[in-house]
Design a protein around this motif. Structure first.
Motif, PDB file in Angstrom:
ATOM      1  N   ALA A 199     -41.752 128.941 -19.333  1.00 55.28           N
ATOM      2  CA  ALA A 199     -41.591 130.202 -20.056  1.00 55.28           C
ATOM      3  C   ALA A 199     -41.519 131.381 -19.095  1.00 55.28           C
ATOM      4  CB  ALA A 199     -42.751 130.386 -21.035  1.00 55.28           C
ATOM      5  N   ARG A 200     -42.423 131.419 -18.135  1.00 56.30           N
ATOM      6  CA  ARG A 200     -42.503 132.563 -17.220  1.00 56.30           C
ATOM      7  C   ARG A 200     -41.302 132.649 -16.294  1.00 56.30           C
ATOM      8  NH1 ARG A 200     -42.000 136.001 -14.354  1.00 56.30           N
ATOM      9  NH2 ARG A 200     -43.480 137.327 -13.237  1.00 56.30           N
ATOM     10  N   MET A 201     -40.733 131.508 -15.927  1.00 59.07           N
ATOM     11  CA  MET A 201     -39.677 131.497 -14.919  1.00 59.07           C
ATOM     12  C   MET A 201     -38.266 131.389 -15.495  1.00 59.07           C
ATOM     13  SD  MET A 201     -41.403 132.026 -12.304  1.00 59.07           S
ATOM     14  CE  MET A 201     -40.072 131.862 -11.106  1.00 59.07           C
ATOM     15  N   GLY A 202     -38.123 131.502 -16.805  1.00 60.64           N
ATOM     16  CA  GLY A 202     -36.790 131.539 -17.397  1.00 60.64           C
ATOM     17  C   GLY A 202     -36.118 130.182 -17.533  1.00 60.64           C
ATOM     18  N   ILE A 203     -36.886 129.099 -17.432  1.00 65.32           N
ATOM     19  CA  ILE A 203     -36.281 127.772 -17.559  1.00 65.32           C
ATOM     20  C   ILE A 203     -35.706 127.570 -18.955  1.00 65.32           C
ATOM     21  CG2 ILE A 203     -36.695 125.287 -17.352  1.00 65.32           C
ATOM     22  CD1 ILE A 203     -36.884 126.824 -14.729  1.00 65.32           C
ATOM     23  N   GLY A 204     -36.310 128.217 -19.964  1.00 67.97           N
ATOM     24  CA  GLY A 204     -35.809 128.092 -21.327  1.00 67.97           C
ATOM     25  C   GLY A 204     -34.386 128.574 -21.486  1.00 67.97           C
ATOM     26  N   GLU A 205     -33.965 129.494 -20.653  1.00 62.22           N
ATOM     27  CA  GLU A 205     -32.575 129.936 -20.667  1.00 62.22           C
ATOM     28  C   GLU A 205     -31.700 129.009 -19.829  1.00 62.22           C
ATOM     29  OE1 GLU A 205     -31.168 134.256 -20.709  1.00 62.22           O
ATOM     30  OE2 GLU A 205     -30.943 133.697 -18.598  1.00 62.22           O
ATOM     31  N   ALA A 206     -32.226 128.541 -18.708  1.00 61.61           N
ATOM     32  CA  ALA A 206     -31.430 127.697 -17.819  1.00 61.61           C
ATOM     33  C   ALA A 206     -31.039 126.375 -18.468  1.00 61.61           C
ATOM     34  CB  ALA A 206     -32.207 127.432 -16.527  1.00 61.61           C
ATOM     35  N   VAL A 207     -31.926 125.815 -19.305  1.00 53.43           N
ATOM     36  CA  VAL A 207     -31.671 124.473 -19.828  1.00 53.43           C
ATOM     37  C   VAL A 207     -30.831 124.473 -21.088  1.00 53.43           C
ATOM     38  CG1 VAL A 207     -33.795 123.568 -18.825  1.00 53.43           C
ATOM     39  CG2 VAL A 207     -33.824 124.415 -21.184  1.00 53.43           C
TER      40      VAL A 207
END
Length: 588
Positions: A429-437
């Motif tokens: 959540a903090r590192m933007g993985i939700g957008e990357a995946v």
């Protein structure tokens, strides 16, 4: 111990030259890590057939070569790129559980893992060379890496018992009244209940929501009561933060992917001590051919990150001794089980030895110190400050054993101000993985597959192998630290600077299943979607291939993988009957 070089390298691959050829998707992360370790790297361009080749040469370390391909155990036609590897190995099925249909990870996860494993294999071969048992060549495949990443899910799906919680669509993130999407972390049921009581949730929703939330790490989904989602949609983000502060829960807004900042640097920290080391501690050699045979690893790890790192070291031949609390690791009994042992636990811990120690007691601390005095590696993933509190920190153990590689697999590596708790989904959540995946037409949402814990375990093993090689070269012990933050940064580097377009890596329906075209064939395959939906999967694949397009069937039932002819019987079973995946490496 191998002979010391006069260079006394500050980095383990100083004075090493590496020539690399092959596609950047399989080589970029590896080249970056090799450079950070001190090597001079030259990329010669793409190689025929998408095969990545690494040729390492050093006057002090000798020569080692490595290959990384899409297909290691799969047939080439079924592992032609990231999309088909994810489809065939079950990655799409696991990532898609939250949504109820298979979905591709928009980031090149299998390729990134394979790249890290390639570097780890090269380092292991060099450590073996220094110890007189090295191999000259190592190979891995993105499909092998992908199978490793889903090994816990595969083991659970193939166990004779059923899951204790439903595997059904649903899960975080939650949404506040102002539209803020957020992740929640609560490691204890009391904390969970306190958070929801502070928001006014009914007791039945709180009780029924805890089991799927608690097991979301294991099942990659969390079918929570709709009442809980409805409550957060009716309250402000500030009230949600207040409820977290009152209860002791952690919340983190789902961040955007920020790839425009400064280069975060290496995903680990490696520091040599100044005290000279007298030699290598002798130990059992369970796998005589492995490059780490004869080395002893003490592992005090929980969940995935540290146990997976130690599991990889065991696959390389090390004798791994797990430090478990009195009564044993409670996760041994986590269902589903094979012969009364958790299938998931076995996926990460089979063939390790276990010693039960109460590390909070003076007697237990003394016992662990005695074990550490004869070990080569000590590995833990305790909360920040716990090692110092227990007197089991690098300074203490390093003074006792100057040749020790002291390894810490952390959450945030102390690099972010006021970070949330360092667990997989909070780091996502903090590192933007939700957008990357996820592609551009999907709302940002961290994957409920433990992407960062697993990649963090791979990076932990890579860092330890770098530490072992540096020890051989300098004659001193080494301290290494890897982190989930480093894993997230490694993955977001691989994500690039553009969010993937709408529908990216979205499998196509057939009459009885799903197929996944390669990224290159996806646009043309989409034009055939209406006809494919009326055909059985095997006929749909034939139709696409006759049109010159490449695709494979999407694995949707993980329990069916052992019989899948595409894997050519590469999956096995251990003495408990639990499913095993092949080693990510082959040495020759």
């Amino acid at each position: 111990m191998g002979s010391l070089t006069a260079l006394r390298a500050a980095r383990p691959l100083e004075d090493v030259a590496v020539r690399v050829s092959g596609p950047l998707v399989l080589t970029a992360s590896a080249m970056g890590h090799l450079r950070e370790l001190g090597a001079t790297v030259c990329h010669d361009g793409p190689a025929c057939g998408g095969l990545a080749r690494f040729a390492l040469n050093s006057s002090g370390l000798g020569k080692v070569t490595a290959n990384a391909a899409w297909a290691g155990v799969l047939r080439d036609a079924d592992a032609a790129d990231e999309a088909t590897v994810q489809a065939a190995t079950g990655v799409m099925a696991v990532h898609g559980r939250r949504d109820g249909t298979p979905r591709g990870l928009a980031v090149d996860y299998a390729a990134t893992c394979a790249s890290v494993l390639t570097v780890a294999g090269l380092l292991a071969a060099l450590v073996g060379h220094a110890r007189g048992r090295g191999a000259g060549h190592v190979s891995t495949g993105a499909d092998r890496a992908a199978l490793l990443t889903v090994s816990q899910y595969l083991a659970a799906a193939s166990a004779p018992e059923a899951e204790t919680v439903p595997v059904a669509p649903g899960g975080p993130p939650f949404t506040a009244a102002d539209g803020t999407r957020f992740e929640l972390e609560a490691l204890e049921p009391g904390v969970w209940a306190g958070f929801w009581r502070a928001l006014g949730a009914l007791p039945e929703a709180i009780r029924s929501g805890w089991p799927p939330f608690q097991f979301r790490y294991a099942t990659a989904c969390a079918p929570l009561p709709e009442a809980l989602h409805a409550i957060t949609r009716d309250v402000s983000w500030s009230r949600i933060q207040q409820a977290a502060a009152i209860s002791g829960a952690e919340v983190c807004a789902v961040h955007r992917l920020d790839v425009g900042g400064a280069d975060p640097g290496p995903p680990w920290r490696i520091e040599a001590r100044t005290t000279q080391w007298a030699g290598t501690a002798a130990g059992p050699t369970p796998e005589p051919g492995g490059p780490l045979a004869g080395l002893t690893v003490l592992e005090a790890g929980r969940r995935i990150q540290a146990p997976l790192a130690a599991h990889l070291l065991r696959l390389l031949g090390a004798d791994v001794v797990r430090i478990e609390p009195p009564g044993g690791d409670p996760l041994r009994g986590m269902p589903p089980c094979c012969l009364d042992v958790s299938a998931r636990w076995l996926a990460l811990n089979r063939h390790k030895r276990a010693v039960e120690i109460d590390i909070k007691s003076p007697a237990g601390q003394a016992e662990l110190l005695e074990l550490a005095a004869g070990a080569d590696v000590f590995l833990h993933n305790w909360a920040p400050g716990k090692a110092e509190q227990l007197g089991l920190d690098n300074e203490t153990l390093g003074a006792l054993n100057p040749g020790l590689v002291y390894a810490y697999t952390s959450g945030w590596a102390g690099r972010l101000p006021d970070p949330p708790i360092g667990t997989d989904f909070m780091v996502q959540a903090r590192m933007g993985i939700g957008e990357a995946v996820r592609s551009a037409d999907e709302p940002t949402a961290p994957s409920l597959m433990t992407l960062i814990d697993v990649l963090g375990g791979l990076l932990g093993a890579e860092a330890i192998l770098a530490g072992l090689l540096l020890r051989e070269r300098t004659g001193t012990g080494v301290q290494v630290e890897s982190s989930l933050l480093g894993a997230a940064e490694t993955l977001t580097k691989a994500a690039g600077h553009q969010r993937r377009h709408a529908g990216f890596r979205k499998p196509l329906r057939t009459a009885d299943g799903w197929i996944a075209p390669t990224d290159q064939s996806a646009a043309a395959a989409q034009a055939h979607a209406p006809q494919l939906a009326e055909l059985p999967t095997d006929q749909a694949l034939t139709a696409l291939r006759e049109s010159g397009l490449t695709a494979t069937a999407v694995t949707t039932d993980l329990a069916s993988l052992p019989a899948d002819p595409r894997l050519r019987a590469s999956l096995g079973h251990d003495a408990h009957g639990s499913l095993t995946v092949p080693s990510p490496w082959r040495f020759s």
